[in-house]
Every structure is written in C-alpha cells, then in structure tokens.
Scaffold this motif. Structure first.
Motif, PDB file in Angstrom:
ATOM      1  N   VAL A  34       0.857  -1.183   0.000  1.00  0.00           N
ATOM      2  CA  VAL A  34       0.000   0.000   0.000  1.00  0.00           C
ATOM      3  C   VAL A  34       0.892   1.231   0.000  1.00  0.00           C
ATOM      4  N   LEU A  35       0.686   2.081  -0.989  1.00  0.00           N
ATOM      5  CA  LEU A  35       1.517   3.273  -1.158  1.00  0.00           C
ATOM      6  C   LEU A  35       0.790   4.496  -0.626  1.00  0.00           C
ATOM      7  N   ALA A  41       1.837   8.812  -6.367  1.00  0.00           N
ATOM      8  CA  ALA A  41       2.059   9.754  -7.474  1.00  0.00           C
ATOM      9  C   ALA A  41       3.329   9.388  -8.237  1.00  0.00           C
ATOM     10  N   ILE A  42       4.371   9.025  -7.512  1.00  0.00           N
ATOM     11  CA  ILE A  42       5.619   8.615  -8.156  1.00  0.00           C
ATOM     12  C   ILE A  42       5.387   7.335  -8.959  1.00  0.00           C
ATOM     13  N   TRP A  43       4.717   6.363  -8.357  1.00  0.00           N
ATOM     14  CA  TRP A  43       4.444   5.079  -9.019  1.00  0.00           C
ATOM     15  C   TRP A  43       3.686   5.289 -10.328  1.00  0.00           C
ATOM     16  N   ALA A  47       4.893   4.372 -14.062  1.00  0.00           N
ATOM     17  CA  ALA A  47       4.107   3.473 -14.907  1.00  0.00           C
ATOM     18  C   ALA A  47       3.736   4.130 -16.232  1.00  0.00           C
ATOM     19  N   ALA A  48       3.643   5.454 -16.236  1.00  0.00           N
ATOM     20  CA  ALA A  48       3.356   6.207 -17.465  1.00  0.00           C
ATOM     21  C   ALA A  48       4.635   6.528 -18.239  1.00  0.00           C
ATOM     22  N   GLU A  49       5.763   5.951 -17.796  1.00  0.00           N
ATOM     23  CA  GLU A  49       7.067   6.110 -18.445  1.00  0.00           C
ATOM     24  C   GLU A  49       7.602   7.535 -18.416  1.00  0.00           C
ATOM     25  N   THR A  50       7.296   8.249 -17.346  1.00  0.00           N
ATOM     26  CA  THR A  50       7.820   9.600 -17.155  1.00  0.00           C
ATOM     27  C   THR A  50       9.235   9.496 -16.586  1.00  0.00           C
ATOM     28  N   PRO A  51      10.198  10.202 -17.161  1.00  0.00           N
ATOM     29  CA  PRO A  51      11.562  10.167 -16.628  1.00  0.00           C
ATOM     30  C   PRO A  51      11.601  10.665 -15.174  1.00  0.00           C
ATOM     31  N   LEU A  52      12.513  10.106 -14.395  1.00  0.00           N
ATOM     32  CA  LEU A  52      12.590  10.457 -12.977  1.00  0.00           C
ATOM     33  C   LEU A  52      12.803  11.948 -12.753  1.00  0.00           C
ATOM     34  N   ALA A  53      13.644  12.574 -13.561  1.00  0.00           N
ATOM     35  CA  ALA A  53      13.889  14.008 -13.400  1.00  0.00           C
ATOM     36  C   ALA A  53      12.600  14.802 -13.597  1.00  0.00           C
ATOM     37  N   GLN A  54      11.775  14.379 -14.541  1.00  0.00           N
ATOM     38  CA  GLN A  54      10.517  15.069 -14.787  1.00  0.00           C
ATOM     39  C   GLN A  54       9.525  14.821 -13.652  1.00  0.00           C
ATOM     40  N   ILE A  55       9.515  13.599 -13.119  1.00  0.00           N
ATOM     41  CA  ILE A  55       8.640  13.295 -11.984  1.00  0.00           C
ATOM     42  C   ILE A  55       8.972  14.219 -10.817  1.00  0.00           C
ATOM     43  N   ALA A  56      10.247  14.326 -10.492  1.00  0.00           N
ATOM     44  CA  ALA A  56      10.664  15.183  -9.385  1.00  0.00           C
ATOM     45  C   ALA A  56      10.290  16.636  -9.643  1.00  0.00           C
ATOM     46  N   ALA A  57      10.522  17.114 -10.847  1.00  0.00           N
ATOM     47  CA  ALA A  57      10.193  18.505 -11.176  1.00  0.00           C
ATOM     48  C   ALA A  57       8.693  18.757 -11.093  1.00  0.00           C
ATOM     49  N   ASP A  58       7.906  17.844 -11.634  1.00  0.00           N
ATOM     50  CA  ASP A  58       6.450  18.011 -11.609  1.00  0.00           C
ATOM     51  C   ASP A  58       5.913  18.011 -10.180  1.00  0.00           C
ATOM     52  N   LEU A  59       6.378  17.075  -9.368  1.00  0.00           N
ATOM     53  CA  LEU A  59       5.886  16.988  -7.990  1.00  0.00           C
ATOM     54  C   LEU A  59       6.371  18.162  -7.142  1.00  0.00           C
ATOM     55  N   ALA A  60       7.594  18.606  -7.366  1.00  0.00           N
ATOM     56  CA  ALA A  60       8.103  19.768  -6.634  1.00  0.00           C
ATOM     57  C   ALA A  60       7.253  21.000  -6.936  1.00  0.00           C
ATOM     58  N   ALA A  61       6.929  21.187  -8.200  1.00  0.00           N
ATOM     59  CA  ALA A  61       6.102  22.334  -8.587  1.00  0.00           C
ATOM     60  C   ALA A  61       4.683  22.210  -8.031  1.00  0.00           C
ATOM     61  N   ALA A  62       4.118  21.022  -8.091  1.00  0.00           N
ATOM     62  CA  ALA A  62       2.743  20.813  -7.634  1.00  0.00           C
ATOM     63  C   ALA A  62       2.596  21.005  -6.130  1.00  0.00           C
ATOM     64  N   HIS A  63       3.651  20.701  -5.382  1.00  0.00           N
ATOM     65  CA  HIS A  63       3.568  20.746  -3.922  1.00  0.00           C
ATOM     66  C   HIS A  63       4.386  21.878  -3.309  1.00  0.00           C
ATOM     67  N   ASP A  64       4.924  22.746  -4.167  1.00  0.00           N
ATOM     68  CA  ASP A  64       5.723  23.886  -3.716  1.00  0.00           C
ATOM     69  C   ASP A  64       6.834  23.442  -2.763  1.00  0.00           C
ATOM     70  N   VAL A  74      12.108  11.131  -4.504  1.00  0.00           N
ATOM     71  CA  VAL A  74      11.850  10.268  -5.660  1.00  0.00           C
ATOM     72  C   VAL A  74      12.915   9.185  -5.744  1.00  0.00           C
ATOM     73  N   HIS A  75      14.165   9.569  -5.606  1.00  0.00           N
ATOM     74  CA  HIS A  75      15.250   8.588  -5.700  1.00  0.00           C
ATOM     75  C   HIS A  75      15.204   7.582  -4.554  1.00  0.00           C
ATOM     76  N   LYS A  76      14.806   8.023  -3.368  1.00  0.00           N
ATOM     77  CA  LYS A  76      14.680   7.109  -2.226  1.00  0.00           C
ATOM     78  C   LYS A  76      13.573   6.094  -2.491  1.00  0.00           C
ATOM     79  N   PHE A  77      12.423   6.559  -2.990  1.00  0.00           N
ATOM     80  CA  PHE A  77      11.326   5.642  -3.307  1.00  0.00           C
ATOM     81  C   PHE A  77      11.773   4.628  -4.361  1.00  0.00           C
ATOM     82  N   VAL A  78      12.411   5.104  -5.406  1.00  0.00           N
ATOM     83  CA  VAL A  78      12.856   4.224  -6.489  1.00  0.00           C
ATOM     84  C   VAL A  78      13.877   3.206  -5.972  1.00  0.00           C
ATOM     85  N   ALA A  79      14.821   3.647  -5.169  1.00  0.00           N
ATOM     86  CA  ALA A  79      15.829   2.732  -4.626  1.00  0.00           C
ATOM     87  C   ALA A  79      15.171   1.641  -3.780  1.00  0.00           C
ATOM     88  N   ASP A  80      14.228   2.035  -2.937  1.00  0.00           N
ATOM     89  CA  ASP A  80      13.523   1.056  -2.108  1.00  0.00           C
ATOM     90  C   ASP A  80      12.718   0.080  -2.966  1.00  0.00           C
TER      91      ASP A  80
END
Length: 91
Positions: A34-35, A41-43, A47-64, A74-80
């Motif tokens: 359970v996430l 959001a990262i998952w 799954a939509a094949e978004t590059p990790l750098a773009q995921i981080a940028a999008d989430l940073a902007a969305a959540h200020d 993002v990298h911690k989630f991916v590593a785990d």
C-alpha cells in the motif's frame, strides 16, 4: 542509486484502483504494497514512463517543495522499490 535509463514496474505486478490509496499487488508472493499518496504519485508517473527528473520537477512544482528535496524523495522511493523488486531497470 544508479539507474541506467528508464525504469518500469515489474511485469508480475498490478495496481487496481482503490479509493484514496494505491495498492500494488505482487503475484510472485501474493503480497500487497500500500503506497501513501506521495509514493502513489511517483508510481503512477513511473508506470506512465515519465523520466525520474521530470517526476521530481512536476511533484516539486505541484507541492511547492524545493526541487532538491523532491529529487531525494523520488530517488529514495525508487531505490527502495528496486530493492524490493517492485521496479526494474528497463535498460
């Protein structure tokens, strides 16, 4: 963590819609993972094949949130998830 390129969910996984959360089912061992909303959001982006750098940028902007902090999360989630075999290096 070193990822050679795109990552993707392991093919044995499914994530049926669940109200308010995301549960990833692993058919290899019958377990659900359970996430929380941030991990979900990262998952979904992975799954939509978004590059990790773009995921981080999008989430940073969305959540200020500062980009560096989101990149770390993002990298911690991916590593785990890679360590658990939930994500695979697609290259």
């Amino acid at each position: 963590m070193r990822v050679s390129g795109m990552i993707r969910p392991a093919p044995e996984l499914s994530w049926p819609p669940v109200t308010g959360e995301l549960a990833v089912y692993d058919a290899r061992d019958g377990r659900y993972h359970v996430l929380n909303p941030s991990a979900a959001a990262i998952w979904k982006a992975i799954a939509a094949e978004t590059p990790l750098a773009q995921i981080a940028a999008d989430l940073a902007a969305a959540h200020d949130v500062p980009l560096e902090a989101m990149q770390h999360d993002v990298h911690k989630f991916v590593a785990d998830a890679l360590q658990l075999g939930l994500l695979l290096d697609a290259d």
